[in-house]
Design an enzyme around this catalytic site. Structure first.
Site, PDB file in Angstrom:
ATOM      1  N   ASN A 207       0.835  -1.185   0.000  1.00  0.00           N
ATOM      2  CA  ASN A 207       0.000   0.000   0.000  1.00  0.00           C
ATOM      3  C   ASN A 207       0.878   1.246   0.000  1.00  0.00           C
ATOM      4  O   ASN A 207       2.031   1.204   0.423  1.00  0.00           O
ATOM      5  CB  ASN A 207      -0.906   0.014   1.242  1.00  0.00           C
ATOM      6  CG  ASN A 207      -2.064  -0.952   1.116  1.00  0.00           C
ATOM      7  OD1 ASN A 207      -2.432  -1.353   0.022  1.00  0.00           O
ATOM      8  ND2 ASN A 207      -2.633  -1.327   2.250  1.00  0.00           N
ATOM      9  N   ASP A 275      -4.154  -6.108   1.822  1.00  0.00           N
ATOM     10  CA  ASP A 275      -5.302  -6.998   2.020  1.00  0.00           C
ATOM     11  C   ASP A 275      -5.041  -8.417   1.533  1.00  0.00           C
ATOM     12  O   ASP A 275      -5.679  -9.355   1.999  1.00  0.00           O
ATOM     13  CB  ASP A 275      -6.523  -6.430   1.299  1.00  0.00           C
ATOM     14  CG  ASP A 275      -7.001  -5.121   1.912  1.00  0.00           C
ATOM     15  OD1 ASP A 275      -7.082  -5.060   3.157  1.00  0.00           O
ATOM     16  OD2 ASP A 275      -7.260  -4.170   1.163  1.00  0.00           O
ATOM     17  N   LYS A 285      13.309 -14.979  -9.119  1.00  0.00           N
ATOM     18  CA  LYS A 285      12.661 -13.905  -9.849  1.00  0.00           C
ATOM     19  C   LYS A 285      11.881 -14.463 -11.035  1.00  0.00           C
ATOM     20  O   LYS A 285      12.384 -15.289 -11.806  1.00  0.00           O
ATOM     21  CB  LYS A 285      13.711 -12.911 -10.344  1.00  0.00           C
ATOM     22  CG  LYS A 285      13.125 -11.767 -11.160  1.00  0.00           C
ATOM     23  CD  LYS A 285      14.221 -10.830 -11.661  1.00  0.00           C
ATOM     24  CE  LYS A 285      13.632  -9.744 -12.564  1.00  0.00           C
ATOM     25  NZ  LYS A 285      14.671  -8.835 -13.075  1.00  0.00           N
ATOM     26  N   PRO A 301      -4.432 -11.877   7.082  1.00  0.00           N
ATOM     27  CA  PRO A 301      -5.159 -11.805   8.351  1.00  0.00           C
ATOM     28  C   PRO A 301      -5.616 -10.375   8.628  1.00  0.00           C
ATOM     29  O   PRO A 301      -4.945  -9.414   8.253  1.00  0.00           O
ATOM     30  CB  PRO A 301      -4.121 -12.268   9.382  1.00  0.00           C
ATOM     31  CG  PRO A 301      -2.795 -12.061   8.724  1.00  0.00           C
ATOM     32  CD  PRO A 301      -3.036 -12.287   7.259  1.00  0.00           C
ATOM     33  N   ASP A 302      -6.759 -10.266   9.274  1.00  0.00           N
ATOM     34  CA  ASP A 302      -7.302  -8.952   9.653  1.00  0.00           C
ATOM     35  C   ASP A 302      -6.830  -8.649  11.074  1.00  0.00           C
ATOM     36  O   ASP A 302      -7.421  -9.112  12.058  1.00  0.00           O
ATOM     37  CB  ASP A 302      -8.827  -8.985   9.578  1.00  0.00           C
ATOM     38  CG  ASP A 302      -9.447  -7.599   9.697  1.00  0.00           C
ATOM     39  OD1 ASP A 302      -8.911  -6.782  10.477  1.00  0.00           O
ATOM     40  OD2 ASP A 302     -10.454  -7.336   9.018  1.00  0.00           O
ATOM     41  N   ILE A 303      -5.775  -7.868  11.186  1.00  0.00           N
ATOM     42  CA  ILE A 303      -5.133  -7.654  12.481  1.00  0.00           C
ATOM     43  C   ILE A 303      -6.044  -6.878  13.423  1.00  0.00           C
ATOM     44  O   ILE A 303      -6.174  -7.200  14.610  1.00  0.00           O
ATOM     45  CB  ILE A 303      -3.787  -6.942  12.297  1.00  0.00           C
ATOM     46  CG1 ILE A 303      -2.866  -7.794  11.399  1.00  0.00           C
ATOM     47  CG2 ILE A 303      -3.122  -6.687  13.636  1.00  0.00           C
ATOM     48  CD1 ILE A 303      -1.575  -7.108  11.018  1.00  0.00           C
ATOM     49  N   LEU A 304      -6.697  -5.834  12.914  1.00  0.00           N
ATOM     50  CA  LEU A 304      -7.599  -5.038  13.740  1.00  0.00           C
ATOM     51  C   LEU A 304      -8.728  -5.898  14.301  1.00  0.00           C
ATOM     52  O   LEU A 304      -8.998  -5.883  15.512  1.00  0.00           O
ATOM     53  CB  LEU A 304      -8.166  -3.881  12.917  1.00  0.00           C
ATOM     54  CG  LEU A 304      -9.294  -3.059  13.553  1.00  0.00           C
ATOM     55  CD1 LEU A 304      -8.828  -2.411  14.844  1.00  0.00           C
ATOM     56  CD2 LEU A 304      -9.799  -1.998  12.565  1.00  0.00           C
ATOM     57  N   PHE A 321      -7.967   2.520  11.658  1.00  0.00           N
ATOM     58  CA  PHE A 321      -7.978   3.580  10.654  1.00  0.00           C
ATOM     59  C   PHE A 321      -8.766   3.095   9.438  1.00  0.00           C
ATOM     60  O   PHE A 321      -8.718   1.912   9.087  1.00  0.00           O
ATOM     61  CB  PHE A 321      -6.544   3.931  10.227  1.00  0.00           C
ATOM     62  CG  PHE A 321      -5.914   5.013  11.059  1.00  0.00           C
ATOM     63  CD1 PHE A 321      -5.625   6.256  10.521  1.00  0.00           C
ATOM     64  CD2 PHE A 321      -5.627   4.786  12.398  1.00  0.00           C
ATOM     65  CE1 PHE A 321      -5.053   7.254  11.288  1.00  0.00           C
ATOM     66  CE2 PHE A 321      -5.051   5.776  13.177  1.00  0.00           C
ATOM     67  CZ  PHE A 321      -4.764   7.014  12.614  1.00  0.00           C
ATOM     68  N   LYS A 339     -15.695  -4.697  12.596  1.00  0.00           N
ATOM     69  CA  LYS A 339     -14.434  -5.152  13.207  1.00  0.00           C
ATOM     70  C   LYS A 339     -14.421  -5.013  14.723  1.00  0.00           C
ATOM     71  O   LYS A 339     -13.422  -5.326  15.371  1.00  0.00           O
ATOM     72  CB  LYS A 339     -13.275  -4.382  12.593  1.00  0.00           C
ATOM     73  CG  LYS A 339     -13.235  -4.542  11.070  1.00  0.00           C
ATOM     74  CD  LYS A 339     -11.868  -4.362  10.503  1.00  0.00           C
ATOM     75  CE  LYS A 339     -11.866  -4.644   9.002  1.00  0.00           C
ATOM     76  NZ  LYS A 339     -10.542  -4.558   8.409  1.00  0.00           N
TER      77      LYS A 339
END
Length: 399
Positions: A207, A275, A285, A301-304, A321, A339
């Site tokens: 990101n 994501d 390579k 994984p969705d850490i939040l 956030f 969440k």
């Protein structure tokens, strides 16, 4: 009016100490200078004496001064001892208890608070010996400010530049007139920066995050006294002073670091976690061919959500956030519920906003009680507001 004993070490940054003296004298502080032999290679006793309007002390064996144990008097008479620049050699002497010249003898003989402003080559600063010495000094109660990151006189680039005189002045005030530290002793977790999900050894998915906002939040929490564990991906900015920094690359590594940092009283998830990751990322390579390769993606994984949904050991306050490009508040409110977070800091990261990679931010604090829009502010100012709100939540009752 404060009395500052200023020890000037030997380094090109010594010229900044003259400006520091000017700032201190302009507001009425008294400055007594101690100049090391190496420091005199960069600034003259005459220039220091003229700015401080007093004698410069530079000789441990002065018959006049030492007949009355002058080094003891110097070490006890001031309100604060400031070492600027604090060279690697001076820091090593302080950590080891050496006393072979006036400056090191004063530092060993004192029970006065001490503030150091380190300045040295980037490799010297990053050397394990210097970092060990810094840890020892902090453990002994020595205060520090800086160093900054930037170009060096030697031509290299990185952390090692002495903090600017204005920043040292602020640090002096923080020691002499400590602010209220409502988060003293409270453990808080902050995540920051992007994650890099490898495609092959040279490519990755990421990101567009500089890490500036998360870094500013961690610094603001430290300023309020918090013990901050700072889990950061490959950010453009270094971790702030005073945090326990844990560097990671991928979302899976970040989740493991976050779980390892628990329990904490509050957790702020400012990282821009990718994501998806590539399943079966190659160890070689991928060579360019006639057709583009097909990549199989799997959700990270969705850490939040993982931390907010804990049945045991959940932080009292979980802050996420929501970086969105459209329908910002609608997405943020949905994220708050989905969440199970306590707060969501929502911001518009569309290209026109200039937030991603920029120095300013416009956010809305979304809670179960409603939305609170903040004006466009520097990321540091946003961090200070958020840290103050966190302090209120933790000290006044349940979040």
């Amino acid at each position: 009016m404060a009395h500052i004993l200023l020890i000037v070490g030997g380094g090109i940054a010594a010229y900044k100490s003259l400006e520091l003296v000017r700032l201190l004298r302009r507001r009425g502080d008294r400055v007594t200078p101690v100049l090391t032999r190496a420091g005199a290679e960069f600034v003259t006793p005459l220039s220091l004496s003229a700015l401080c309007e007093t004698k410069v002390y530079d000789d441990l064996w002065s018959l006049t001064d030492e007949a009355e144990m002058g080094h003891i008097q110097l070490s006890r008479a001031a309100d604060l001892i400031v070492v600027a620049p604090a060279t690697a050699d001076l820091m090593a002497k302080m950590a080891g208890g050496a006393a072979d010249d006036l400056a090191s003898t004063v530092l060993l003989a004192t029970d006065t608070p001490v503030l150091i402003a380190p300045a040295m080559n980037v490799r010297m600063w990053q050397h394990p010996a210097t970092q060990r010495n810094l840890a020892l000094l902090r453990g002994d109660g020595i205060h520090s400010v800086g160093p900054d990151e930037g170009a060096m006189a030697c031509g290299e680039y990185g952390p090692g530049r002495m903090a600017e005189p204005a920043a040292i002045l602020e640090a002096i005030d923080a020691v002499l007139r400590p602010a209220v530290r409502p988060l003293a002793g409270r453990r808080i977790l902050v995540t920051s920066g992007p994650t890099h999900e490898p495609i092959d050894p040279v490519r990755y998915i990421a990101n567009r995050s500089s890490g500036r906002q998360g870094t500013a939040i961690a610094a603001a929490l430290v300023a309020l006294g918090a013990e901050v564990t700072f889990v950061t991906g490959p950010a453009e900015v270094p971790p702030p002073p005073g945090v326990q920094a844990i560097r990671v690359e991928t979302a899976a590594q970040m989740l493991a670091a976050v779980r390892g940092a628990l329990p904490v009283e509050a957790a702020v998830f400012a990282a821009a976690v990718a994501d998806w990751h590539v399943t079966g990322a190659g160890d070689r390579k991928i060579k360019k061919g006639a057709e583009a390769p097909s990549l199989a993606l799997a959700q990270n994984p969705d850490i939040l959500a993982d931390v907010a949904g804990l049945a045991e050991g959940r932080p009292r306050l979980v802050v996420g956030f929501a970086a969105e490009t459209d329908d910002v508040l609608a997405h943020a409110r949905a994220k708050l519920t989905r969440k199970k977070a306590d707060w969501i800091v929502a911001n518009d990261v569309s290209p026109a906003s200039g937030v991603m990679g920029g120095t300013e931010n416009t956010v809305t604090l979304v809670t179960a009680q409603g939305d609170e829009g903040w004006p466009r502010l520097s990321k540091e100012a946003v961090a200070e507001r958020l840290a103050a709100r966190i302090a209120e939540a933790l000290t006044e009752g349940p979040a």
